[in-house]
Structure formats: C-alpha cells, structure tokens
Design a protein around this motif. Structure first.
Motif, PDB file in Angstrom:
ATOM      1  N   LEU A   1       1.346   6.541   3.989  1.00  0.00           N
ATOM      2  CA  LEU A   1       0.593   7.729   4.410  1.00  0.00           C
ATOM      3  C   LEU A   1       1.442   8.544   5.371  1.00  0.00           C
ATOM      4  O   LEU A   1       2.244   7.981   6.127  1.00  0.00           O
ATOM      5  CB  LEU A   1      -0.702   7.312   5.109  1.00  0.00           C
ATOM      6  N   GLU A  57      -5.048   0.124  10.225  1.00  0.00           N
ATOM      7  CA  GLU A  57      -5.382  -1.262  10.537  1.00  0.00           C
ATOM      8  C   GLU A  57      -6.498  -1.278  11.573  1.00  0.00           C
ATOM      9  O   GLU A  57      -6.740  -0.286  12.259  1.00  0.00           O
ATOM     10  CB  GLU A  57      -4.167  -1.999  11.147  1.00  0.00           C
ATOM     11  N   GLU A  90      -0.212   9.508  14.132  1.00  0.00           N
ATOM     12  CA  GLU A  90      -1.078   8.347  14.349  1.00  0.00           C
ATOM     13  C   GLU A  90      -1.907   8.506  15.609  1.00  0.00           C
ATOM     14  O   GLU A  90      -1.516   9.198  16.544  1.00  0.00           O
ATOM     15  CB  GLU A  90      -0.220   7.091  14.472  1.00  0.00           C
ATOM     16  N   GLU A  94       0.806  -1.216   0.000  1.00  0.00           N
ATOM     17  CA  GLU A  94       0.000   0.000   0.000  1.00  0.00           C
ATOM     18  C   GLU A  94       0.839   1.265   0.000  1.00  0.00           C
ATOM     19  O   GLU A  94       2.039   1.227   0.240  1.00  0.00           O
ATOM     20  CB  GLU A  94      -1.037  -0.007   1.128  1.00  0.00           C
TER      21      GLU A  94
HETATM   22  P1  AMP Z   1      -0.282  -1.718  11.400  1.00  0.00           P
HETATM   23  O1  AMP Z   1       0.106  -2.932  12.188  1.00  0.00           O
HETATM   24  O2  AMP Z   1      -0.954  -2.004  10.106  1.00  0.00           O
HETATM   25  O3  AMP Z   1      -0.924  -0.638  12.229  1.00  0.00           O
HETATM   26  O4  AMP Z   1       1.103  -1.052  11.036  1.00  0.00           O
HETATM   27  C1  AMP Z   1       2.085  -0.846  12.005  1.00  0.00           C
HETATM   28  C2  AMP Z   1       2.631   0.529  11.850  1.00  0.00           C
HETATM   29  O5  AMP Z   1       3.171   0.687  10.546  1.00  0.00           O
HETATM   30  C3  AMP Z   1       1.597   1.625  11.988  1.00  0.00           C
HETATM   31  O6  AMP Z   1       1.348   1.944  13.322  1.00  0.00           O
HETATM   32  C4  AMP Z   1       2.270   2.728  11.218  1.00  0.00           C
HETATM   33  O7  AMP Z   1       3.258   3.356  11.993  1.00  0.00           O
HETATM   34  C5  AMP Z   1       2.947   2.003  10.096  1.00  0.00           C
HETATM   35  N1  AMP Z   1       2.088   1.950   8.891  1.00  0.00           N
HETATM   36  C6  AMP Z   1       1.193   1.004   8.554  1.00  0.00           C
HETATM   37  N2  AMP Z   1       0.592   1.304   7.383  1.00  0.00           N
HETATM   38  C7  AMP Z   1       1.120   2.458   6.962  1.00  0.00           C
HETATM   39  C8  AMP Z   1       0.904   3.300   5.819  1.00  0.00           C
HETATM   40  N3  AMP Z   1       0.065   2.968   4.861  1.00  0.00           N
HETATM   41  N4  AMP Z   1       1.634   4.421   5.736  1.00  0.00           N
HETATM   42  C9  AMP Z   1       2.532   4.766   6.688  1.00  0.00           C
HETATM   43  N5  AMP Z   1       2.773   4.025   7.785  1.00  0.00           N
HETATM   44  C10 AMP Z   1       2.088   2.889   7.934  1.00  0.00           C
END
Ligand code: AMP
Ligand code: GLY
Length: 422
Positions: free
Chosen positions: A188, A283, A192, A185
């Motif tokens: 972004l 997520e 957060e 993906e």
């Molecule tokens: P998740 O487990 O999907 O929340 O991802 C873990 C961490 O990765 C998140 O807390 C963000 O810091 C980073 N992250 C996940 N997806 C993205 C994205 N599309 N763009 C930037 N950072 C991301």
C-alpha cells in the motif's frame, strides 16, 4: 493503590513517569524495569515472561493493579493469570491479544467486519508461497504471522526479494514458530499513522494521533526496526479522517472482537496506511506503541491511573482526557548495528545534562546500570522526547538533547518529524 507495571522499555519508563503524577499511587513496582523506571519506583527483578513469578509477587505485595506493557506476556495470558488471582489487570486477555499475536486471525476479523486492509493470502508451506509470489509481477509485503518484535515485515519492491524473505521466515525460521504461517499482501502507498485508543470492551476513547518511523535510515530507508522515533499529533489525520477511522475501523474492530467472543480491553493500536482510497489497516497492536507512547503521554494532562482503572472497570464513558495542545517529538537513540547485531555495555554520558533541559524527557529503553555508570543494554537505547510550541520547536529541542548524549556507536535518525513539518 499499589501498582505493578510490567516491562522494561521506553514505553514503560513513560508510563511509569505518567503514573507517578497520580495522587492515588501508593507504591509503584516495575518488573523488571530499567534505570529510568528505578528513579520513579521499585524495580523488581522478574522477567516479563515469568507470569507465575509476576503474579506471585503481586499477591505477596498486595498489588491492586497490574499494567502489562509488552505484547509477549499479553499473548501468553498475563492478564488472565492476574485476574484469576483476583488482581485487576490492564490489557487484553490471551484470546483478545491474538489480534496482534496472530496476523491471520486479525485478517479474519477485518474480513468478517469489512474493515479496509491490504489484499492478502496466507501460506503455511514455503513452496506454495514461492509459487504465488513468483506469479505476481509487482511489489509484495511478506509478514510473519506471529510476534517478531516489529521486525517480521518485509516490504519488497521485487517479487524475487519477497521469495528470499519468505524463505528466511519459513525455511530458515529466523522468527521461530512466529514464522510458521506467513501473509503475502499487496504493498500500500501513502502516509502512515498510529491510532491508539483506550477500549473497555465496549467504549472507545481515541488518544491523540501519532506517527512512528519504522525503518532504520533517514528518508525511511533500510530494514524495519521497532520504531526509531515518533511525533504527536500526526497532522495528516484531520478531524474528518478521524471520524472515518472511528467508523470504518475502530468501532467494527471492537464489535468484531465481541462477536468472536474475544471481548477487548486495554489499548487498541491500529497501524494505518492513509492511502488515496482511504485509511487501511496495516496491523493491530494490543498495547501502547513504542515509541509512540513517549510523545503521546508527554502531552497527556489527565491522570493515567484513573483512565486505566476506568478501562478495567468498563467505565470509560465516565472519563474525559485533557491534552496539552503543544506537539511532541521523540527521537530514539539506538546502538550501532541495530536492528542487526550490536554490542551492549557502552557507557552513556550526557544523560543528566539532557534531562535538565526544559520540556525534555529522556526515557530509558535498552539501558542498564553497571559500576555506577549507565550503559547500553539493548538495540533501542533511549527515547529523547520533547514538547514545544510547534512541531518544529519540539523537534529542535529533542535533537538538541540528543546531541548532549554520547556513547560509542550511538545512532539516531536526523529526520524524525520532518513529515509533519513539510
Ligand atoms: P507492521 O508491523 O505490519 O505494521 O509493518 C511494519 C511496517 O511495514 C509498517 O509500519 C509499514 O511501514 C510497512 N508495511 C506493512 N504492511 C504494508 C503494506 N501492505 N504496504 C506497505 N507497507 C507496509
Ligand atoms: N511502534 C510500533 C510498535 O509499538 O509496535
């Protein structure tokens, strides 16, 4: 009421601590628990993934309510199993837990309900993923679709690093079957925030906001972890922004789950990126966050058991939750080497001294008792949590408590909550 809490992390210690304040707890069991929960109830040596063992124990011990902390037993159908045995259970069904356990399903829900999230593509073959990533001339985020203990996400500023990450997940299978599918993906940008809400299938009750610190290093550097600290509330989430989050994200998520036949009950956790274009879902989790739960519950004044029962009974509209106005901060102390390899069994000192401090709670996560000592037994060892008149004083208290706690290799970030202060 006799309650069985499933889990052994800092999250479960915080939940046990809060539950224990309820007048209606007759007996609290924690499976398997940790030395922190042992101070609050009876630890029972049953693994979180031994669902038959947990249900049998609950039946034999006349448990009236099971609370499932971690995602793995939820995804494996723990709630369905308890309910089949006639025991109330807090958390989503196996089907609804897919919202966390299968990021491809989560993307489908978001797409079907027009919930804002990063643009993405799904791949089941490494060669296809590689060709796609190589064709992109910008940062990419690579995610294992299944459960990977919060470590299955790689934010790659160079596409070449994205290809390496995809190869580790799909070819080297470092997360096993959880990496059979990946999501690629767009990256972004923004700050957060973690939005946790109680959901009873229909009603939504949003808790106080929080912010996690995923990367291991200060300034958000280095690999992602399960979470190295959190604060509550997250000042970036203004009232207006919260209205937008509820309208554009939480309500359509619950509605989308209902439409897909996967009625959602439990804690819905939306991990958001607050981009200049508005909030976007990074997520979903289907449970209390860890470490966010530690600072959130430290501020909760109402009876957690009552709220949980209202969720189970579909009566969340009867509940109001009171919160302490003071902010809270949790600093995670981890084992040297985490999130990579680390060694267990290091003797921890200073716990009593830290716990004696006013407005401080030391929540145990990866700890064990050995020969009369508390020793390290996991990557994230402790969640040192403090509440204060303002975020700065909560932060100062948490760090003052951290300084009292010592073990070989102990590590913690020095900048937890700086974002809320700047
Ligand atoms: P998740 O487990 O999907 O929340 O991802 C873990 C961490 O990765 C998140 O807390 C963000 O810091 C980073 N992250 C996940 N997806 C993205 C994205 N599309 N763009 C930037 N950072 C991301
Ligand atoms: N703190 C992130 C999580 O609980 O997954």
């Amino acid at each position: 009421m006799r309650v069985l809490l499933v889990g052994n992390g800092g999250r479960e210690h915080a939940i046990a601590w809060k539950l224990k304040q309820s007048k209606n707890i007759e007996k609290l069991f924690i499976a398997p628990g940790n030395p922190g929960t042992a101070m609050l109830g009876a630890n029972v040596a049953i693994d979180v993934n031994d669902i038959d063992g947990l249900v049998n124990f609950a039946v034999q011990n006349k448990v009236g309510l099971a609370i499932i902390g971690p995602e793995d037993p939820l995804a494996a159908g723990a709630v369905d199993a308890f309910e089949k045995a006639g025991i109330k259970a807090f958390g989503p069904s196996k089907a609804a837990a897919e919202l966390e356990a299968d990021k491809v399903f989560a993307k489908e829900i978001m797409r079907s309900m027009s919930i804002p999230t990063a643009e993405s593509r799904t791949f089941t073959k490494f060669s296809d993923a590689k060709a796609y990533i190589a064709s992109r001339d910008e940062a990419v985020v690579i995610k294992a679709a299944g459960l990977a203990k919060g470590k299955g996400v790689y934010v790659c500023d160079e596409p070449s690093d994205g290809i390496i990450a995809a190869e580790k997940i799909m070819v080297d299978k470092i997360f096993g079957e959880a990496g059979a599918k990946i999501i690629v993906e767009e990256k972004l940008l923004g700050e957060e925030a973690s939005i946790l809400a109680f959901v009873d299938g229909r009603n939504i009750y949003v808790m106080e906001t929080s912010q996690d610190h995923k990367p291991i290093g200060d300034g958000d550097t280095g690999p992602n972890t399960g979470g190295m600290g959190a604060y509550c509330p997250a000042p970036v989430v203004t009232e207006k922004l919260m209205d937008q989050i509820i309208r554009e994200i939480l309500v359509p998520t619950v509605e989308g789950m209902n439409r897909s036949g996967k009625n959602f009950k439990g804690v819905l956790y939306a991990g958001l990126m607050l981009t200049p274009g508005g909030p976007r879902v990074l997520e979903y989790n289907v449970r209390f966050g860890d470490p966010e739960t530690q600072p959130i519950l430290m501020r909760m004044k109402s009876d957690l058991l009552e709220v949980i029962l209202a969720v189970c009974d579909g009566k969340l509209d009867d509940v109001t939750i009171k919160w302490d106005k003071r902010p809270s901060v949790c600093v995670v102390i981890s084992a040297g080497g985490y999130p990579g390899e680390y060694i267990n069994g290091k003797v921890i000192t200073g716990l009593d001294e830290a716990a004696k401090m006013e407005d401080v709670m030391v929540f145990h996560a990866g700890t064990a008792e050995k020969d009369g000592n508390i020793v390290t037994n996991g990557g994230r060892v402790l969640g040192v949590t403090a509440i204060g008149d303002d975020i700065k004083s909560a932060q100062a208290k948490a760090y003052a408590a951290c300084e009292k706690i010592k073990f070989e290799g102990a590590y913690y970030r020095k900048d937890i909550a700086n974002k809320a202060i700047k």
